[in-house]
Design a protein around this motif. Sequence first.
Motif, PDB file in Angstrom:
ATOM      1  N   ILE A  89      39.328  48.386  60.375  1.00 22.37           N
ATOM      2  CA  ILE A  89      39.895  49.745  60.069  1.00 22.37           C
ATOM      3  C   ILE A  89      41.358  49.726  60.305  1.00 22.37           C
ATOM      4  N   GLU A  90      42.307  50.397  59.623  1.00 20.04           N
ATOM      5  CA  GLU A  90      43.322  50.659  59.866  1.00 20.04           C
ATOM      6  C   GLU A  90      43.636  51.908  60.477  1.00 20.04           C
ATOM      7  N   VAL A  91      44.317  52.008  61.500  1.00 18.47           N
ATOM      8  CA  VAL A  91      44.592  53.513  62.125  1.00 18.47           C
ATOM      9  C   VAL A  91      45.991  53.662  61.859  1.00 18.47           C
ATOM     10  N   ILE A  92      45.995  55.030  61.088  1.00 23.46           N
ATOM     11  CA  ILE A  92      47.198  55.440  60.905  1.00 23.46           C
ATOM     12  C   ILE A  92      47.494  56.588  62.040  1.00 23.46           C
ATOM     13  N   VAL A  93      48.668  56.620  62.772  1.00 25.77           N
ATOM     14  CA  VAL A  93      49.178  57.654  63.695  1.00 25.77           C
ATOM     15  C   VAL A  93      50.233  58.378  63.232  1.00 25.77           C
ATOM     16  N   ARG A  94      50.216  59.673  63.064  1.00 28.00           N
ATOM     17  CA  ARG A  94      51.450  60.568  62.291  1.00 28.00           C
ATOM     18  C   ARG A  94      51.784  61.618  63.220  1.00 28.00           C
ATOM     19  N   ASN A  95      53.193  61.732  63.212  1.00 27.27           N
ATOM     20  CA  ASN A  95      53.737  62.777  63.990  1.00 27.27           C
ATOM     21  C   ASN A  95      54.495  63.672  63.001  1.00 27.27           C
ATOM     22  N   VAL A  96      55.025  63.191  61.956  1.00 30.55           N
ATOM     23  CA  VAL A  96      55.736  63.782  60.919  1.00 30.55           C
ATOM     24  C   VAL A  96      55.226  63.485  59.760  1.00 30.55           C
ATOM     25  N   ALA A  97      55.075  64.695  58.771  1.00 30.62           N
ATOM     26  CA  ALA A  97      54.373  64.224  57.472  1.00 30.62           C
ATOM     27  C   ALA A  97      55.416  63.560  56.306  1.00 30.62           C
ATOM     28  N   LEU A 101      50.568  60.763  53.065  1.00 31.88           N
ATOM     29  CA  LEU A 101      49.995  62.190  53.597  1.00 31.88           C
ATOM     30  C   LEU A 101      50.840  63.222  52.754  1.00 31.88           C
ATOM     31  N   SER A 102      52.102  63.402  52.699  1.00 31.42           N
ATOM     32  CA  SER A 102      52.842  64.149  51.914  1.00 31.42           C
ATOM     33  C   SER A 102      52.228  64.202  50.496  1.00 31.42           C
ATOM     34  N   LYS A 103      52.102  62.880  49.898  1.00 33.21           N
ATOM     35  CA  LYS A 103      51.728  63.098  48.493  1.00 33.21           C
ATOM     36  C   LYS A 103      50.469  63.722  48.214  1.00 33.21           C
ATOM     37  N   ARG A 104      49.377  63.226  49.005  1.00 35.42           N
ATOM     38  CA  ARG A 104      48.090  63.568  49.093  1.00 35.42           C
ATOM     39  C   ARG A 104      47.786  65.152  49.148  1.00 35.42           C
ATOM     40  N   LEU A 105      48.428  65.695  50.203  1.00 34.60           N
ATOM     41  CA  LEU A 105      48.320  67.236  50.571  1.00 34.60           C
ATOM     42  C   LEU A 105      49.715  67.864  50.342  1.00 34.60           C
ATOM     43  N   GLY A 106      50.705  67.365  49.408  1.00 34.02           N
ATOM     44  CA  GLY A 106      51.518  68.366  49.042  1.00 34.02           C
ATOM     45  C   GLY A 106      52.472  68.972  50.158  1.00 34.02           C
ATOM     46  N   ILE A 107      52.520  67.925  51.374  1.00 36.98           N
ATOM     47  CA  ILE A 107      53.350  68.601  52.390  1.00 36.98           C
ATOM     48  C   ILE A 107      54.787  67.956  52.333  1.00 36.98           C
ATOM     49  N   GLU A 108      55.776  68.648  52.319  1.00 34.73           N
ATOM     50  CA  GLU A 108      57.202  67.995  52.191  1.00 34.73           C
ATOM     51  C   GLU A 108      57.409  66.974  53.396  1.00 34.73           C
ATOM     52  N   GLU A 109      57.800  65.902  53.073  1.00 33.64           N
ATOM     53  CA  GLU A 109      58.190  64.683  54.041  1.00 33.64           C
ATOM     54  C   GLU A 109      59.418  65.444  54.910  1.00 33.64           C
ATOM     55  N   GLY A 110      58.763  65.015  56.065  1.00 30.00           N
ATOM     56  CA  GLY A 110      59.713  65.415  57.217  1.00 30.00           C
ATOM     57  C   GLY A 110      59.473  66.781  57.918  1.00 30.00           C
ATOM     58  N   THR A 111      58.172  67.245  57.451  1.00 27.60           N
ATOM     59  CA  THR A 111      57.622  68.267  58.217  1.00 27.60           C
ATOM     60  C   THR A 111      56.904  67.845  59.422  1.00 27.60           C
ATOM     61  N   PRO A 112      57.447  68.259  60.588  1.00 26.75           N
ATOM     62  CA  PRO A 112      56.614  67.755  61.640  1.00 26.75           C
ATOM     63  C   PRO A 112      55.203  68.491  61.829  1.00 26.75           C
ATOM     64  N   LEU A 113      54.298  67.806  62.200  1.00 27.84           N
ATOM     65  CA  LEU A 113      52.950  67.975  62.359  1.00 27.84           C
ATOM     66  C   LEU A 113      52.572  68.953  63.773  1.00 27.84           C
ATOM     67  N   PRO A 114      51.788  69.871  63.513  1.00 26.54           N
ATOM     68  CA  PRO A 114      51.530  70.481  64.775  1.00 26.54           C
ATOM     69  C   PRO A 114      50.847  69.772  65.968  1.00 26.54           C
ATOM     70  N   HIS A 115      50.042  68.791  65.592  1.00 28.44           N
ATOM     71  CA  HIS A 115      49.822  67.689  66.662  1.00 28.44           C
ATOM     72  C   HIS A 115      49.613  66.546  65.921  1.00 28.44           C
ATOM     73  N   THR A 116      49.342  65.076  66.908  1.00 27.47           N
ATOM     74  CA  THR A 116      49.374  63.993  66.432  1.00 27.47           C
ATOM     75  C   THR A 116      48.080  63.879  65.581  1.00 27.47           C
ATOM     76  N   LEU A 117      48.121  63.229  64.429  1.00 26.54           N
ATOM     77  CA  LEU A 117      47.127  62.928  63.463  1.00 26.54           C
ATOM     78  C   LEU A 117      46.631  61.767  63.145  1.00 26.54           C
ATOM     79  N   LEU A 118      45.478  61.464  63.451  1.00 28.46           N
ATOM     80  CA  LEU A 118      44.875  60.187  63.431  1.00 28.46           C
ATOM     81  C   LEU A 118      44.170  60.206  62.192  1.00 28.46           C
TER      82      LEU A 118
END
Length: 259
Positions: A89-97, A101-118
């Motif tokens: 399993i590759e574990v991806i940890v994200r703080n900012v889109a 993630l940006s491509k898949r969900l249409g969230i602009e690159e650089g958008t801070p995430l409300p909490h850390t996403l695994l």
Amino acid sequence: MSRRRKIYEGKAKILYEGPEPGTIIQYFKDDATAFNAQKKGTINGKGVINNRVSEHVMTQLGHIGIPTHFIRRLNMREQLVRQVEIVPIEVIVRNVAAGSLSKRLGIEEGTPLPHTLLEYCYKDDALGDPLIAEEHIACFNWASDEEMRDISGLAIRINDFMSGMFAGIGIKLVDFKLEFGRLWDGDYSRIILADEISPDGCRLWDIETGEKLDKDRFRRDLGGEVEAYQEVARRLGLLPEEGGNTVLDMAKHRKKTQN
Ligand code: TMP
């Protein structure tokens, strides 16, 4: 190096049998790939830098009690590590889109995430490392519930530490990828951090300029990848300070390639 028995050759590293049972030698190549090896190239000196950066980060993580496979660096391109059974399993940890993630969900690159996403991906090159849910991991028995609790807990602690470490040198830790392994002791195993932590598997943005200091320079044909990796190593105190400002040099490079 070449007299040792090769165990496995990956895209960026070669694994050789270690000097003692239960040990492995990781050799860091300059080869770079992206998009599941559809794009191939080399970044001169990358292996040397990733070996040093990974040594540094794993050693620091060890100091705050994170169990890692790292034993010691052997030379410019090799380090001795504990042999583990890699959890697939590759574990991806994200703080900012950014990125997929940006491509898949249409969230602009650089958008801070409300909490850390695994996020989790199934480690299978032939399938292109597909995104999976924890339910898939349980269903196909890729890791136990207890192992997933250890993995997610460690990933969050690693993120907290690394975010602070990079912030202290003017770098935003946008996202990164981790791999874990099982260290066996008789019938029992425990989860430890494996693989590498380097600008190959992290998104690192200069806090002031937003300049990318990671493998996205290669993935996106931005140029200046050697300078970017050197800049990270230099700020971590792993390369001697030199004259010149590589972040500015990279910005110039970007302007040139845009014109
Ligand atoms: P992604 O946005 O392409 O999913 O990447 C998220 C983070 O994980 C990014 O820092 C790069 C890293 N990564 C790897 O190290 N190896 C991989 O195979 C992929 C897909 C991502």
